[in-house]
Enzyme design. Structure first.
Site, PDB file in Angstrom:
ATOM      1  N   ARG A  32      -7.908   3.595 -16.331  1.00 44.40           N
ATOM      2  CA  ARG A  32      -7.348   2.756 -15.294  1.00 44.40           C
ATOM      3  C   ARG A  32      -7.799   1.302 -15.365  1.00 44.40           C
ATOM      4  O   ARG A  32      -6.986   0.404 -15.314  1.00 44.40           O
ATOM      5  CB  ARG A  32      -7.712   3.324 -13.916  1.00 44.40           C
ATOM      6  CG  ARG A  32      -7.041   2.609 -12.751  1.00 44.40           C
ATOM      7  CD  ARG A  32      -7.443   3.206 -11.419  1.00 44.40           C
ATOM      8  NE  ARG A  32      -7.176   4.629 -11.363  1.00 44.40           N
ATOM      9  CZ  ARG A  32      -7.518   5.405 -10.338  1.00 44.40           C
ATOM     10  NH1 ARG A  32      -8.177   4.888  -9.317  1.00 44.40           N
ATOM     11  NH2 ARG A  32      -7.227   6.682 -10.357  1.00 44.40           N
ATOM     12  N   HIS A  78       3.204   8.006 -16.158  1.00 45.69           N
ATOM     13  CA  HIS A  78       2.169   7.509 -15.248  1.00 45.69           C
ATOM     14  C   HIS A  78       2.346   8.139 -13.871  1.00 45.69           C
ATOM     15  O   HIS A  78       3.089   7.610 -13.025  1.00 45.69           O
ATOM     16  CB  HIS A  78       2.280   5.973 -15.160  1.00 45.69           C
ATOM     17  CG  HIS A  78       1.034   5.303 -14.674  1.00 45.69           C
ATOM     18  ND1 HIS A  78      -0.133   5.281 -15.391  1.00 45.69           N
ATOM     19  CD2 HIS A  78       0.768   4.620 -13.535  1.00 45.69           C
ATOM     20  CE1 HIS A  78      -1.058   4.608 -14.742  1.00 45.69           C
ATOM     21  NE2 HIS A  78      -0.538   4.198 -13.603  1.00 45.69           N
ATOM     22  N   TYR A 122      16.056  -5.022  -6.528  1.00 42.48           N
ATOM     23  CA  TYR A 122      16.753  -6.305  -6.623  1.00 42.48           C
ATOM     24  C   TYR A 122      16.459  -7.050  -7.920  1.00 42.48           C
ATOM     25  O   TYR A 122      17.179  -7.986  -8.261  1.00 42.48           O
ATOM     26  CB  TYR A 122      16.354  -7.209  -5.451  1.00 42.48           C
ATOM     27  CG  TYR A 122      16.726  -6.656  -4.095  1.00 42.48           C
ATOM     28  CD1 TYR A 122      18.048  -6.349  -3.771  1.00 42.48           C
ATOM     29  CD2 TYR A 122      15.760  -6.442  -3.125  1.00 42.48           C
ATOM     30  CE1 TYR A 122      18.385  -5.846  -2.532  1.00 42.48           C
ATOM     31  CE2 TYR A 122      16.086  -5.935  -1.876  1.00 42.48           C
ATOM     32  CZ  TYR A 122      17.399  -5.637  -1.591  1.00 42.48           C
ATOM     33  OH  TYR A 122      17.734  -5.138  -0.366  1.00 42.48           O
TER      34      TYR A 122
END
Length: 739
Positions: A32, A78, A122
């Protein structure tokens, strides 16, 4: 009803907790928070780029919705929240966050003011040329793959990375017990250092700094650090870089000017910077600044108006650098995962050599992969050539034999691959022209095979190939290109500019009031002697100083320590104030002696009640911390009781035994710290008071009735330092005090 049997193992709770926490810590570190030194990527970033490649989002392809990318990454590679994945993707697309963006974003991906990106439904995205370099060769067995979390697919452990991404784009991360912070650098600088390391792997760090003089931030700015500090940071892998905003002076009419900030430091939000400066301005802590305006559009343009045209621009900016984020420290902590996935802090040379080692491994693996493909193709082409030489017999066998494949393999000693390839040939491939093309291809592949075999056997040649790849990279992303042009200038440390306190705090008259119980406050203006002051019940006035907000207040205590307070930091208003002990670390068994205003050219006489003392300069008693500065060291059982300004040429000392002694001030030595010398000897008493005065003016004191008396004939009491003294004139106060 079925019973469930389970084997129970007894273990200590501490051991079980330690084992599980260690597993969590290792997972956080490796999966991570820390980047791989080879490709400079964390797992989430690596998975993002790989998923985008699978979606065919090459730089020359059409954009796809970010939601599509995030969905693929979350579903295949993931298993974390879509918000975290999208945030990572957004950062890879931000030109003010990434020196060389890896994602080409279309839509609102946030801005330098700190505004968030639009929702993933968007925005659209695709890979950049830099990301394409990171992925180049991934289908050619350049790196190892592992199963994904659900075992249905595979993902790369590391990318081939034909781009030095770790140092070029930097990295930030916080793991368990460790962190990483790597600033971005210029690719042309890195390429120059890499090419030099190929020839001189053991070169000095000073030589590498010639190629890489410092970081190159996407937001520009000016690096103001010494070369020695930069070299040491790169040598150890730990340190920091001092980064300042870029500014210029614009001349206006009538001799006025304004300062325009065109670049702000890395990772500083412009809106928060302006807000902080406005707060300081409103709090009157930027006395030299008149106004600030944000005129930014696509570029950064902060307009700073000085309060007066007589203000020096350099002094004004120096005060702002000290008080807000126009100057920051960018840390370096080159903590990464090495090729064995072990976290450690590397030096700059080690990180560069690790990248070169990875490129060499990738070259060998890609070459071996290509060699295998060539050998496979040559085997097929050899079968084709046998078929052309015996075309009639091949056609007969295919038409008449029940097992044509086995018959051909027996007749011409063909391999299974060759026989299968012949059987799969199309009729149009039997023409003469096709045979010529196959012979030509065979010759070319044989030549290529020999070349690759030579490459794999010659290490020096492999390093020349790696150097050629780096040279091409430098050409494509060098400083002559728009993306590669250096943005952060390398400057030396700034010259020492003396910034007066007025530049930090607006000068205002105040009255410092300290009560008998140690409550301190600052009241606006200089109060008159007849001003009525309010205190808590049982408390009263002890010290009153007429000062200014730019002053520093010196506090002398019975332990011989001087403490320093900023006048503008004292509690304001007409309340009772705050306990002084909350502002300084004064022991409970110690008390205040006096409060004085710091003046650099002043001198004080400090003395303890056992009759010892010395002179000390005001500049030598200023403390930088709450714990104060130890100036006087009273003897065991004694306490510091006197601190008076040495405004005169003589000193008068009186003890509790009512003995008065006067001698020249110059007999007292000047020290910076110590116990002092004997000022007056006592057989049965202690020092009660001391006063510095001018001999020609005489000495004065207040008599018991309040009337002031001045004595000019001092012959009776003049003696040598360390004498016992004589009884004072009739009417001298009891207990003995001069004021």
């Amino acid at each position: 009803m079925a019973t469930i049997s389970a084997e129970i193992h007894e273990t200590k709770f501490a051991d079980a907790l330690s084992e599980r926490y260690l597993a969590y810590a290792l997972s956080t570190i490796t999966a991570r928070s820390l980047p791989d030194v080879r490709d400079g990527l964390k797992p989430v970033h690596r998975r993002l780029l790989f998923a985008m490649r699978q979606l065919r989002l090459a730089p020359n392809e059409a954009f796809k919705k970010s939601a599509r990318v995030v969905g693929d990454v979350m579903g295949k590679f993931h298993p974390h929240g879509d918000t975290a994945i999208y945030d990572a993707m957004v950062r890879l697309a931000q030109e003010f966050a990434q020196r060389y963006p890896l994602v080409d974003g279309q839509g609102n991906f946030g801005n330098i003011d700190g505004d968030n990106a639009a929702a993933m439904r968007y925005t659209e995205a695709r890979l950049t040329e830099v990301a394409e370099r990171l992925l180049r060769g991934i289908d050619e067995d350049a790196v190892d793959f592992r199963d994904t979390y659900d075992g249905e697919d595979s993902e790369p452990i590391v990318l081939p990375a034909a781009f030095p991404n770790l140092l070029a784009n930097g990295a930030q991360g916080i793991a368990v017990g460790m962190a990483t912070s790597i600033p971005p650098h210029n690719v042309e600088d890195l390429c120059g250092a890499l090419l030099h390391l190929i020839k001189h792997p053991s070169c000095s760090m000073e030589t590498l700094v010639d190629f890489i003089p410092g970081p190159d931030f996407p937001t520009g700015g000016i690096l103001v650090d010494t070369r020695e500090a930069v070299t040491e940071a790169y040598r150890t892998g730990r340190g920091s870089f001092r980064l300042r905003a870029r500014w210029e002076v614009e001349k206006l009419k009538n001799g006025t000017y304004q300062i325009v900030v065109t670049e702000i430091p890395y990772q500083v939000q412009k809106s928060r910077l302006v807000e902080k400066m406005a707060e300081l301005l409103e709090a009157r802590k930027l006395a030299m600044l008149g106004d600030i305006q944000d005129e930014s559009a696509e570029d950064v343009r902060l307009v700073l108006e000085p309060k007066s045209r007589n203000v020096d621009p350099t002094v004004l900016m120096e005060s702002l650098f000290r008080q807000c984020d126009l100057e920051v420290r960018v840390s370096l902590n080159l903590n990464v995962l090495d090729a064995e996935q072990i976290p450690r802090v590397m030096s700059l040379r080690e990180a560069l050599l690790a990248f070169l080692g990875h490129r060499h491994v990738v070259l060998v693996r890609r070459s071996s992969f290509r060699l295998g493909k060539i050998e496979h193709r040559l085997e097929i082409l050899a079968g084709y050539l046998i078929a052309y030489l015996n075309i009639d017999e091949v056609i007969r066998i295919i038409r008449e034999e029940d097992e044509p494949k086995a018959e051909m393999m027996r007749r011409w000693d063909l391999s299974d691959v060759q026989a299968e390839a012949i059987l799969n040939m199309r009729l149009r491939a039997l023409r003469r022209l096709e045979e010529i093309e196959i012979r030509k291809e065979h010759e070319e592949l044989v030549a290529e095979k020999l070349d690759i075999e030579d490459l794999l056997s010659d290490e020096s040649r492999r390093w020349r190939v790696v150097a050629g790849e780096i040279s091409t990279l430098r050409k494509d992303f060098g400083k002559t290109t728009k993306l590669g042009k250096r943005r952060t200038d390398i400057g030396g440390p700034p010259s020492e500019v003396v910034v007066p306190m007025e530049a930090m705090v607006e000068r205002e008259p105040i009255t410092v009031v300290c009560s008998e119980k140690g409550w301190i406050r600052a009241m606006k203006g200089h109060l008159g002697d007849d001003t009525e002051l309010k205190f808590k019940d049982g408390d009263g006035l002890r010290f009153l100083l007429r000062a200014e907000t730019t002053d520093r207040i010196l506090v002398f205590a019975t332990d011989g320590r001087f403490y320093t307070l900023q006048a503008d930091k004292l509690p304001r208003g007409r309340s009772h104030g705050e306990p002084l002990r909350l502002m300084i670390e004064l022991a409970n068994d110690q008390d205040l002696v006096t409060l004085e205003i710091h003046r650099p050219d002043r001198q004080f006489l400090v003395a303890s009640d056992d009759g010892r003392g010395f002179r000390v300069n005001s500049a030598d008693v200023v403390a930088q911390t709450r714990s104060g500065r130890q100036v006087m060291n009273p003897a065991r059982g004694a306490k510091a009781t006197i601190c008076v300004a040495t405004d005169g040429d003589s000193i008068a000392i009186v003890g509790t035994n009512r003995k008065l002694l006067i001698f020249a001030l110059e007999e007292i030595p000047e020290l910076t710290r110590g116990k002092g010398v004997i000022l007056q000897r006592y057989k049965d008493g202690k020092m009660a008071d001391a006063k510095v005065f001018r001999a020609e003016d005489g000495i004065s004191w207040h008599m018991n009735g309040g009337r002031q008396r001045t004595e000019t004939d001092l012959t009776t009491w003049i003696g040598k330092r360390a004498s016992a003294g004589k009884l004072p004139p009739t009417g001298f106060p009891r207990p003995p005090r001069f004021n």
